[in-house]
Design a protein around this motif. Sequence first.
Motif, PDB file in Angstrom:
ATOM      1  N   HIS A   1      87.154  79.952 -68.759  1.00 52.37           N
ATOM      2  CA  HIS A   1      86.054  80.786 -68.274  1.00 52.37           C
ATOM      3  C   HIS A   1      84.745  80.006 -68.242  1.00 52.37           C
ATOM      4  CE1 HIS A   1      88.746  84.038 -70.094  1.00 52.37           C
ATOM      5  NE2 HIS A   1      88.777  84.252 -68.795  1.00 52.37           N
TER       6      HIS A   1
ATOM      7  N   GLY B   1      85.093  85.227 -64.352  1.00 54.24           N
ATOM      8  CA  GLY B   1      86.341  85.907 -64.707  1.00 54.24           C
ATOM      9  C   GLY B   1      86.546  86.223 -66.169  1.00 54.24           C
ATOM     10  N   PRO B   2      85.463  86.512 -66.934  1.00 51.93           N
ATOM     11  CA  PRO B   2      85.682  86.818 -68.355  1.00 51.93           C
ATOM     12  C   PRO B   2      86.396  88.157 -68.511  1.00 51.93           C
ATOM     13  CG  PRO B   2      83.442  87.381 -67.770  1.00 51.93           C
ATOM     14  CD  PRO B   2      84.059  86.730 -66.548  1.00 51.93           C
ATOM     15  N   ASN B   3      87.030  88.326 -69.634  1.00 51.04           N
ATOM     16  CA  ASN B   3      87.747  89.574 -69.885  1.00 51.04           C
ATOM     17  C   ASN B   3      86.960  90.427 -70.864  1.00 51.04           C
ATOM     18  OD1 ASN B   3      90.015  88.881 -68.287  1.00 51.04           O
ATOM     19  ND2 ASN B   3      90.641  87.473 -69.907  1.00 51.04           N
TER      20      ASN B   3
ATOM     21  N   HIS C   1      99.692  81.884 -59.042  1.00 48.77           N
ATOM     22  CA  HIS C   1      99.172  83.244 -58.833  1.00 48.77           C
ATOM     23  C   HIS C   1      98.416  83.343 -57.497  1.00 48.77           C
ATOM     24  CE1 HIS C   1      97.086  87.051 -59.621  1.00 48.77           C
ATOM     25  NE2 HIS C   1      95.971  86.436 -59.262  1.00 48.77           N
ATOM     26  N   PHE C   2      97.493  82.411 -57.279  1.00 45.97           N
ATOM     27  CA  PHE C   2      96.683  82.520 -56.064  1.00 45.97           C
ATOM     28  C   PHE C   2      97.494  82.204 -54.815  1.00 45.97           C
ATOM     29  CE2 PHE C   2      93.196  82.486 -59.137  1.00 45.97           C
ATOM     30  CZ  PHE C   2      92.542  83.623 -58.691  1.00 45.97           C
TER      31      PHE C   2
ATOM     32  N   GLY D   1      87.695  90.856 -66.046  1.00 44.59           N
ATOM     33  CA  GLY D   1      89.036  91.322 -66.405  1.00 44.59           C
ATOM     34  C   GLY D   1      88.863  92.592 -67.227  1.00 44.59           C
TER      35      GLY D   1
ATOM     36  N   HIS E   1      87.718  81.940 -73.054  1.00 46.47           N
ATOM     37  CA  HIS E   1      88.349  80.655 -73.351  1.00 46.47           C
ATOM     38  C   HIS E   1      87.692  79.593 -72.483  1.00 46.47           C
ATOM     39  CE1 HIS E   1      90.754  80.923 -69.689  1.00 46.47           C
ATOM     40  NE2 HIS E   1      91.224  82.099 -70.071  1.00 46.47           N
TER      41      HIS E   1
ATOM     42  N   VAL F   1      88.867  79.177 -60.476  1.00 41.08           N
ATOM     43  CA  VAL F   1      89.720  79.648 -61.577  1.00 41.08           C
ATOM     44  C   VAL F   1      90.621  78.479 -61.988  1.00 41.08           C
ATOM     45  CG1 VAL F   1      91.444  81.355 -62.304  1.00 41.08           C
ATOM     46  CG2 VAL F   1      89.763  81.982 -60.560  1.00 41.08           C
TER      47      VAL F   1
ATOM     48  N   TYR G   1      97.992  92.221 -62.217  1.00 37.71           N
ATOM     49  CA  TYR G   1      96.965  91.245 -61.842  1.00 37.71           C
ATOM     50  C   TYR G   1      97.043  90.846 -60.362  1.00 37.71           C
ATOM     51  CZ  TYR G   1      94.214  86.912 -62.613  1.00 37.71           C
ATOM     52  OH  TYR G   1      93.290  85.900 -62.572  1.00 37.71           O
TER      53      TYR G   1
ATOM     54  N   ASP H   1      94.108  91.683 -57.409  1.00 31.87           N
ATOM     55  CA  ASP H   1      93.526  90.626 -56.577  1.00 31.87           C
ATOM     56  C   ASP H   1      93.699  90.915 -55.079  1.00 31.87           C
ATOM     57  OD1 ASP H   1      91.960  88.606 -57.762  1.00 31.87           O
ATOM     58  OD2 ASP H   1      93.704  87.836 -58.829  1.00 31.87           O
TER      59      ASP H   1
ATOM     60  N   ASP I   1      84.255  83.922 -56.283  1.00 25.94           N
ATOM     61  CA  ASP I   1      84.779  84.662 -57.429  1.00 25.94           C
ATOM     62  C   ASP I   1      84.864  83.649 -58.562  1.00 25.94           C
ATOM     63  OD1 ASP I   1      86.896  85.535 -59.239  1.00 25.94           O
ATOM     64  OD2 ASP I   1      87.571  86.951 -57.705  1.00 25.94           O
TER      65      ASP I   1
ATOM     66  N   HIS J   1      83.889  89.102 -61.264  1.00 22.25           N
ATOM     67  CA  HIS J   1      85.261  89.602 -61.318  1.00 22.25           C
ATOM     68  C   HIS J   1      85.784  89.728 -62.755  1.00 22.25           C
ATOM     69  CE1 HIS J   1      88.741  91.003 -59.187  1.00 22.25           C
ATOM     70  NE2 HIS J   1      89.507  90.336 -60.002  1.00 22.25           N
TER      71      HIS J   1
ATOM     72  N   TYR K   1      87.810  81.014 -54.944  1.00 20.11           N
ATOM     73  CA  TYR K   1      88.114  81.381 -56.328  1.00 20.11           C
ATOM     74  C   TYR K   1      87.991  80.158 -57.209  1.00 20.11           C
ATOM     75  CZ  TYR K   1      90.178  85.519 -54.195  1.00 20.11           C
ATOM     76  OH  TYR K   1      90.371  86.665 -53.482  1.00 20.11           O
TER      77      TYR K   1
ATOM     78  N   GLU L   1      88.194  93.996 -61.981  1.00 23.49           N
ATOM     79  CA  GLU L   1      89.516  94.406 -61.508  1.00 23.49           C
ATOM     80  C   GLU L   1      89.566  95.925 -61.320  1.00 23.49           C
ATOM     81  OE1 GLU L   1      92.107  92.799 -64.493  1.00 23.49           O
ATOM     82  OE2 GLU L   1      91.658  90.738 -63.932  1.00 23.49           O
TER      83      GLU L   1
ATOM     84  N   GLN M   1      96.412  78.907 -62.811  1.00 20.84           N
ATOM     85  CA  GLN M   1      96.638  80.077 -61.954  1.00 20.84           C
ATOM     86  C   GLN M   1      96.935  79.703 -60.502  1.00 20.84           C
ATOM     87  OE1 GLN M   1      94.197  83.534 -62.670  1.00 20.84           O
ATOM     88  NE2 GLN M   1      93.822  82.943 -64.791  1.00 20.84           N
TER      89      GLN M   1
HETATM   90  N1  ARG Z   1      90.198  87.373 -65.935  1.00 20.48           N
HETATM   91  C1  ARG Z   1      91.080  86.342 -65.491  1.00 20.48           C
HETATM   92  C2  ARG Z   1      91.572  85.528 -66.687  1.00 20.48           C
HETATM   93  O1  ARG Z   1      90.994  85.589 -67.748  1.00 20.48           O
HETATM   94  C3  ARG Z   1      90.407  85.421 -64.502  1.00 20.48           C
HETATM   95  C4  ARG Z   1      89.996  86.084 -63.224  1.00 20.48           C
HETATM   96  C5  ARG Z   1      89.911  85.125 -62.085  1.00 20.48           C
HETATM   97  N2  ARG Z   1      89.625  85.746 -60.805  1.00 20.48           N
HETATM   98  C6  ARG Z   1      90.498  86.428 -60.081  1.00 20.48           C
HETATM   99  N3  ARG Z   1      90.121  86.972 -58.956  1.00 20.48           N
HETATM  100  N4  ARG Z   1      91.754  86.543 -60.438  1.00 20.48           N
HETATM  101  O2  ARG Z   1      92.542  84.818 -66.558  1.00 20.48           O
END
Ligand code: ARG
Length: 587
Positions: free
Chosen positions: A132, A121-123, A354-355, A160, A129, A347, A323, A327, A118, A158, A345, A269, A351
């Motif tokens: 990414h 992770g762009p939104n 988070h993970f 966002g 940023h 990332v 979020y 996940d 994974d 993945h 992941y 997501e 984070q």
């Molecule tokens: N879209 C998320 C962000 O901009 C990153 C995603 C990373 N991957 C995941 N499975 N959470 O912070």
Amino acid sequence: MTLKDELSAIAGEAFAAEGLDAGLGAVKAADRPDLAQFQCNGALAAAKAAKKNPREIAGAVADRLSARPEFSEVTVAGPGFINLKLTPDFLAARIDALGADGRFGGWEKETPEKIVIDYGGPNVAKPLHVGHLRAGIIGESLKRIMRFAGDDVTGDVHLGDWGLQMGQLISELELRQPDLVYFDPQAEGPFPEEPPISLSDLEEMYPAASAACKDDPARADLARKATKALQAGRPGYVALWRHFVTLSVNAMKKDYADLEVEFDLWKGEADADPLIPELTEDLKKRGVLEESDGAEIIRVAREDDNKEMPPIIFLNSEGAVGYHATDIATIVDRKRALDPDRILYVVDARQRLHFEQVFRAVAKAGYFDEARLEHLWFGTMNGKDGKPFKTRAGGTLKLRDLIETVTDKARERLEENGFAEGYGEAETREVARQVGVAALKFADLSNPRTSDYIFDLDRFMAFEGKTGPYLLYASVRVRSVIAKAKTAGAGEAGPAMLAAPEEVDLALVLLGFADALRDAYAKRLPHLLCDHAFTLAQTFSKFYAACRIVDEGDAKLRASRLALASAVGGQLDLILSLLGFSAPERM
Ligand code: ARG
């Protein structure tokens, strides 16, 4: 088997013959390359355990090793190090095998796994940023490394695409163009196939919407309601959301393609959302989900925790999916669709909590083995001020702009070097893109993954030193030597014969590839491969300076040197592809 494994096994036999543990035979590259090629420090550990003199043990093992055909020199140094040098014949045979194995000596895993990575992770609708960017670059390289090693790897971007930002955008458009069919609460569809706005409208709308929501609680409330209606499946909103995703994804695909980052899956997501109701039930049944102030939470703290480990909010008090929940649901989705052995992941470091929470939660629910979920976090790409990199205008980085910047810079450099003469505009541009992307990616990957580094385009772009362009240049040069040999009728590559010290050094580096690749794989650290590539290019340079190739008079020596050169070319290009870029035809 890598060369170090093979030598360790041989040394292990000698220890075993002395009645000692074969594991003591571990061999590593020599600390003093001027004295030896490899060394084994096992006698020191053996002596400690047996309360004996380490030099005595080393001497006995060295005697046994001296009797073997592989070594030209075995000596005991210092308190009991065993120094080893291989015979040129042994090395030559290994080089012949490397040239014939179709993998340029690249290590291969014994038991391949099925892996999902994974990364990216762009939104949707938000500019990228720097996190990414690094995720894309590092993830792509790890994917290629693992695939080459034999794993069955699926890379998933993945997206966002399911947060509050979607509701902010929908409500923004509704305020601006309330008459659009998407906003008619009765409308069931079908809706127009063409999006009602363009990508640049979308890019303009996103910051406007998010600023408005920040300033005005009533405006924020509209966004929240739109998000909720979207998540509940209101047809007009869903149709609009699809348009936003499509516009954004089409642009991202082009940018990632220019960056030589390729995803197998373009899921996001939102794809996990349909699983949420079922998982909510199941998690309750398993006693994992608890109600707290109207929200549904999962406690993930453990007794031995010496860190802050807040519970996960699976559904907030308004029933919105956050979020963490997406996940968790994505893990279940991946398990059902692909049944991977492992999910990685890539990332950024911010984070980590988070993970850790997500991994604990799925372990607690019994959905996935925590040890097979890895957050391969990375440091930040900073500007010269030591803060996360911003554009000159102080804005967030757009991938498109970054690609333009590195391409322009590369072009400047190429033109200084007289490249552009004789080449068409399209080719010049493409070579500039390749060089620029290589500079950027190599600069990123050659830092240890977990370190921060400073974005310094001039340094990244230098044609000398440990840079992407230097490696491209080395690759082009090796190929030109081989091409010259062809046109000069210098004959074919033949069996290796290693006479000059530069040839022996080059052979050792080539044979070190398997170890470098295995280490990079095992530690998930592409910089180890960068180090190897740089050493290879430098060692080739020394060899090329010291040894004639095309105009070597001795046909056998010429054939051997051609074999060495083509092994270098093949291995170098392979590594570049594992790092995620490629050399142009010429530069
Ligand atoms: N879209 C998320 C962000 O901009 C990153 C995603 C990373 N991957 C995941 N499975 N959470 O912070």
